[in-house]
Design a protein around this motif. Structure first.
Motif, PDB file in Angstrom:
ATOM      1  N   ILE A  63     -97.219  36.239 -47.247  1.00  0.00           N
ATOM      2  CA  ILE A  63     -96.555  36.743 -46.148  1.00  0.00           C
ATOM      3  C   ILE A  63     -96.572  38.120 -46.214  1.00  0.00           C
ATOM      4  N   LEU A  64     -97.346  38.756 -45.578  1.00  0.00           N
ATOM      5  CA  LEU A  64     -98.267  39.635 -44.984  1.00  0.00           C
ATOM      6  C   LEU A  64     -97.261  40.220 -43.582  1.00  0.00           C
ATOM      7  N   LEU A  65     -96.707  41.918 -43.579  1.00  0.00           N
ATOM      8  CA  LEU A  65     -96.044  41.832 -42.187  1.00  0.00           C
ATOM      9  C   LEU A  65     -97.213  43.123 -41.940  1.00  0.00           C
ATOM     10  N   THR A  66     -97.482  43.678 -40.557  1.00  0.00           N
ATOM     11  CA  THR A  66     -98.237  44.586 -40.502  1.00  0.00           C
ATOM     12  C   THR A  66     -97.314  46.169 -39.611  1.00  0.00           C
ATOM     13  N   HIS A  67     -95.766  45.961 -39.722  1.00  0.00           N
ATOM     14  CA  HIS A  67     -94.999  46.541 -39.078  1.00  0.00           C
ATOM     15  C   HIS A  67     -93.829  45.938 -39.187  1.00  0.00           C
ATOM     16  N   SER A  68     -93.006  46.695 -38.757  1.00  0.00           N
ATOM     17  CA  SER A  68     -90.889  45.852 -38.609  1.00  0.00           C
ATOM     18  C   SER A  68     -90.804  45.516 -37.474  1.00  0.00           C
ATOM     19  N   HIS A  69     -91.340  45.828 -36.228  1.00  0.00           N
ATOM     20  CA  HIS A  69     -90.833  44.942 -35.295  1.00  0.00           C
ATOM     21  C   HIS A  69     -90.780  43.255 -35.202  1.00  0.00           C
ATOM     22  N   THR A  70     -89.937  43.377 -35.037  1.00  0.00           N
ATOM     23  CA  THR A  70     -88.651  41.707 -34.465  1.00  0.00           C
ATOM     24  C   THR A  70     -89.943  40.474 -34.132  1.00  0.00           C
ATOM     25  N   ASP A  71     -90.835  41.164 -33.217  1.00  0.00           N
ATOM     26  CA  ASP A  71     -91.510  39.823 -33.115  1.00  0.00           C
ATOM     27  C   ASP A  71     -92.559  39.370 -33.820  1.00  0.00           C
ATOM     28  N   HIS A  72     -92.451  40.702 -35.275  1.00  0.00           N
ATOM     29  CA  HIS A  72     -93.805  40.470 -36.184  1.00  0.00           C
ATOM     30  C   HIS A  72     -93.596  40.668 -37.543  1.00  0.00           C
ATOM     31  N   ILE A  73     -91.053  39.839 -37.540  1.00  0.00           N
ATOM     32  CA  ILE A  73     -90.613  40.393 -39.172  1.00  0.00           C
ATOM     33  C   ILE A  73     -89.690  39.662 -38.766  1.00  0.00           C
ATOM     34  N   GLY A  74     -89.422  38.634 -37.290  1.00  0.00           N
ATOM     35  CA  GLY A  74     -88.157  37.809 -37.044  1.00  0.00           C
ATOM     36  C   GLY A  74     -88.337  36.657 -38.630  1.00  0.00           C
ATOM     37  N   LEU A  75     -89.398  35.856 -38.303  1.00  0.00           N
ATOM     38  CA  LEU A  75     -89.332  34.604 -39.007  1.00  0.00           C
ATOM     39  C   LEU A  75     -89.304  34.966 -40.606  1.00  0.00           C
ATOM     40  N   ALA A  76     -89.316  36.478 -41.298  1.00  0.00           N
ATOM     41  CA  ALA A  76     -90.074  36.584 -42.247  1.00  0.00           C
ATOM     42  C   ALA A  76     -89.134  36.041 -43.364  1.00  0.00           C
ATOM     43  N   LYS A  77     -87.296  36.277 -42.984  1.00  0.00           N
ATOM     44  CA  LYS A  77     -87.007  35.213 -44.250  1.00  0.00           C
ATOM     45  C   LYS A  77     -86.850  34.046 -43.875  1.00  0.00           C
ATOM     46  N   TRP A  78     -87.259  33.364 -43.500  1.00  0.00           N
ATOM     47  CA  TRP A  78     -87.121  31.750 -42.963  1.00  0.00           C
ATOM     48  C   TRP A  78     -88.444  31.364 -43.413  1.00  0.00           C
ATOM     49  N   LEU A  79     -89.457  31.902 -43.413  1.00  0.00           N
ATOM     50  CA  LEU A  79     -91.145  31.929 -44.212  1.00  0.00           C
ATOM     51  C   LEU A  79     -90.880  31.919 -45.298  1.00  0.00           C
ATOM     52  N   ARG A  80     -90.380  32.499 -46.011  1.00  0.00           N
ATOM     53  CA  ARG A  80     -90.104  32.754 -46.790  1.00  0.00           C
ATOM     54  C   ARG A  80     -89.377  31.362 -48.197  1.00  0.00           C
TER      55      ARG A  80
END
Length: 317
Positions: A63-80
């Motif tokens: 799972i790659l993230l372009t930057h740390s704004h919430t609309d781009h990383i908000g589901l990062a932990k859930w997806l992991r």
């Protein structure tokens, strides 16, 4: 739900009921599973979209993230957790998250303390604690960190990670050198101008940095831009030119709106964008006005003078 936008890359439009309300995420095919690029904000609606697009058992490589704004990383932990895949973000992105995390941990005020940086510039009244809590809500420890100009395999292709600060200090684009496809995040968007915010004095001159990042991308062999919002960008250099022209026009409007007695950034935002009362609803207009003013100050077009605890801007010369 998944729409192919270029070879091996599919668009997933993820909706949620607040903020930007939508983000473009990408699912990239690969022999070792799919790669996810960006996530959407944390919301049941967004989770449902991912569950339908990638059913249980789908193999996710990373799972790659372009930057740390919430609309781009908000589901990062859930997806992991859901797909058992590593989270990858640039070193600058993790540093941004750590910075706000540390500020919240050290904060000793209460919810009644207004954010002083906004107040000084005539901006919206916002609780400093609430803002820090919102910025920290998506904090996570990444599994891998990226460096500028590093090569990273996404699906079956190698991409170059390119640091493009401006929209955020940690923003990265990713260029497939074999076919020119670029995951361009929120650096360049169709139809709207990306927000270039500033949160405190330490952020320096984000608009100047953004212009430099635009020039960097304009020189690259990009065949198609895959943005974080809106439609695909078929001619990236032309769109970059349009964005530059738009900023120049807004800066001229700001100059024209400055009165002899000087104005705060908040007052100038109201004059340029035509709203009657400053509120959180107009925070984007306020932030864009302030970053443009600070850019103009850096090139000698305006001068800021402090009076009674606020900064008033005057035309220079």
């Amino acid at each position: 739900m998944l729409v192919q936008v270029t070879e091996g890359i599919h668009l997933l439009s993820v909706q949620f009921p607040y903020g930007m309300r939508q983000v473009n995420c990408y699912v990239i095919e690969g022999k070792n599973g799919v790669t996810i690029v960006d996530t959407g904000s944390y919301a049941e609606q967004a989770i449902g979209i991912w569950q339908e697009a990638l059913p249980e058992g789908t193999k996710v490589e990373k799972i790659l993230l372009t930057h740390s704004h919430t609309d781009h990383i908000g589901l990062a932990k859930w997806l992991r957790e859901t797909y058992q895949a590593p989270l990858v973000i640039a070193k600058q992105g993790f540093e941004e998250m750590q910075k706000f995390h540390a500020r919240l941990q050290a904060y000793e005020g209460n919810g009644t303390n207004m954010y002083p940086f906004f107040a000084k510039h005539g901006g919206p009244s916002v609780s400093e604690k609430t803002m820090l809590e919102q910025l920290d809500a998506d904090y996570f420890e990444p599994d891998e960190l990226l460096e500028d100009q590093q090569e990273i395999r996404l699906g079956n292709h190698l991409f170059e990670a390119i640091w493009t600060p401006g929209h955020s200090p940690d923003h990265f684009c990713f260029l497939n050198k074999s076919n020119g496809a670029m995951l361009i995040g929120d650096h360049v968007l169709n139809g709207i101008s990306p927000l270039i915010p500033i949160w405190n004095e330490q952020d320096g001159n984000p608009m100047a940095v953004y212009f430099e990042s635009l020039e960097k991308i304009a020189k690259l062999p990009v065949s198609i831009g895959l943005p974080g919002h809106g439609s695909m960008i078929q001619d990236v250099p032309a769109r970059i030119h349009e964005l530059r022209v738009g900023h120049e026009q807004r800066m001229q409007q700001i100059l024209d709106a400055i009165t002899d007695s000087g104005n705060t950034a908040g007052e100038l935002a109201q004059a340029v964008y035509g709203f009657e009362k400053m509120s959180m609803r107009h925070s984007a207009e306020f932030l864009m006005t302030l970053t443009r003013i600070l850019y103009m100050e850096s090139v000698g077009k305006v001068q800021g003078l402090e009076r009674e605890g606020k900064i008033y801007y005057h035309r220079a010369g």
